[in-house]
Design a protein around this motif. Sequence first.
Motif, PDB file in Angstrom:
ATOM      1  N   GLY A   1     -34.093  -2.098 -31.367  1.00  0.00           N
ATOM      2  CA  GLY A   1     -33.534  -3.433 -31.555  1.00  0.00           C
ATOM      3  C   GLY A   1     -33.044  -4.054 -30.270  1.00  0.00           C
ATOM      4  O   GLY A   1     -31.999  -4.704 -30.239  1.00  0.00           O
TER       5      GLY A   1
ATOM      6  N   VAL B   1     -33.207  -4.915 -36.901  1.00  0.00           N
ATOM      7  CA  VAL B   1     -34.544  -4.954 -37.512  1.00  0.00           C
ATOM      8  C   VAL B   1     -34.482  -4.487 -38.954  1.00  0.00           C
ATOM      9  O   VAL B   1     -35.048  -5.104 -39.862  1.00  0.00           O
ATOM     10  CB  VAL B   1     -35.535  -4.084 -36.713  1.00  0.00           C
TER      11      VAL B   1
ATOM     12  N   VAL C   1     -41.730  -4.089 -32.694  1.00  0.00           N
ATOM     13  CA  VAL C   1     -40.666  -3.506 -31.871  1.00  0.00           C
ATOM     14  C   VAL C   1     -40.994  -2.072 -31.447  1.00  0.00           C
ATOM     15  O   VAL C   1     -40.443  -1.570 -30.466  1.00  0.00           O
ATOM     16  CB  VAL C   1     -39.296  -3.549 -32.596  1.00  0.00           C
TER      17      VAL C   1
ATOM     18  N   GLU D   1     -42.811  -6.637 -38.331  1.00  0.00           N
ATOM     19  CA  GLU D   1     -41.710  -6.620 -37.370  1.00  0.00           C
ATOM     20  C   GLU D   1     -41.499  -5.215 -36.808  1.00  0.00           C
ATOM     21  O   GLU D   1     -41.272  -5.036 -35.609  1.00  0.00           O
ATOM     22  CB  GLU D   1     -40.438  -7.129 -38.053  1.00  0.00           C
TER      23      GLU D   1
ATOM     24  N   GLU E   1     -31.142 -12.490 -36.987  1.00  0.00           N
ATOM     25  CA  GLU E   1     -30.937 -11.065 -36.722  1.00  0.00           C
ATOM     26  C   GLU E   1     -30.354 -10.840 -35.329  1.00  0.00           C
ATOM     27  O   GLU E   1     -29.536  -9.939 -35.120  1.00  0.00           O
ATOM     28  CB  GLU E   1     -32.258 -10.313 -36.898  1.00  0.00           C
TER      29      GLU E   1
ATOM     30  N   ASN F   1     -32.528   0.858 -35.215  1.00  0.00           N
ATOM     31  CA  ASN F   1     -32.047  -0.351 -34.538  1.00  0.00           C
ATOM     32  C   ASN F   1     -31.566  -0.044 -33.126  1.00  0.00           C
ATOM     33  O   ASN F   1     -31.745  -0.857 -32.210  1.00  0.00           O
ATOM     34  CB  ASN F   1     -30.924  -0.993 -35.360  1.00  0.00           C
TER      35      ASN F   1
END
Length: 391
Positions: free
Chosen positions: A163, A235, A385, A381, A222, A159
């Motif tokens: 993220g 995430v 990212v 997802e 989120e 993350n």
Amino acid sequence: MRPTGRLHLGHYHGVLKNWVRLQHQHRCFFFAADWHALTTDYEHPQQVAEHTQDMIVDWLAAGVDPGSAVLFVQSRVPEHAELHLLLSMITPLGWLERVPTYKDQQEQLRDKDLATYGFLGYPLLQGADILAYKATLVPVGEDQVAHLELTREVARRFNHLYGREVDFETRVQAALRKLGRKQAQLYEDNRRAYQERGDQEALAVAQALIRGQANISLGDRERLLGNLEGGGIIVLPEPQPLLTATARMPGLDGRKMSKSYGNAIGLREDPDAVAQKLRTMPTDPARVRRSDPGDPEKCPVWSLHQVYSDDAQRAWVQEGCRSAGIGCLDCKKPLVDAVQAELSLFRERARPFEDDPGLVREIIAGGCEQAREQARETLDEVRQVMGLGYR
């Protein structure tokens, strides 16, 4: 659970009873970890498929319900492997080497060559097993909490690295507008209380507020959760341990029940074999003759009475053994009856699946598809990212 074949009473009292309870309280994913079986038994994979089928029959006979939980086989959901690969790109080698069980198992399994990447990396594969479903809770005993921490560290690192969005603040403000003025103000008040004063209660209130919103997308949810702690998108949520009381099922010799100790009773074992095992259990060595008094605390049979007998029955055992008022076979008889009654239910519930293996395959196929549907969403997802969202 690693597929090692048919299960025994230790699995039922230690794990499966808990699974049956949890499936009515949470959305649960239970899977046969066949890839994990290969980390230590890669030289003998011939029986993995058969053991997997047998093990899942025992789950079903124990009351694990495919209508309440998702039952599947790890290797039938390739997203586990892809997420494991992607997480391996960011996981420091030292994190894997310091996992407590890494050196412990190498010591205990000296007869096996465990100098493999698969064995070193299996805790990360376990992390992928959890994170693929964005699991919030993982049922573990206290001795496994440290193991789960690796998964939490990997999620935290992921993350931190991925993220973040260029327009994160703009998207957060847009998401807040969807909440409405009063809810957005409540969110901001609690966010400031947490970030400025470390108010954990305010953080919990804000998190509950966001998770209770049905009119925002998963991505907005989120973003708002990540914004609470000053980060970016969450995430991969950090899973928390769900501490469970794990019953220690004693084996026929008083040690923990285990097939490797040769002291186990199978859930579908033949009734005559079960009776023979129980009748020939070792007892207090001080009771050489029927007239010799004994001490139940020194007898493996007493350990089983603590699982299967009520207070009155246990009092009868204590008095009868210490006074030599009952013999060892007298003491064992109610145990034989109790264990046989329990196992007869297992055999009865298992019979439809034994008679129709295709039914088990259908359950597994359905569970695998449900699991893949959830895991695909997570992997989509993750790829995005990480810059792998090719169009």
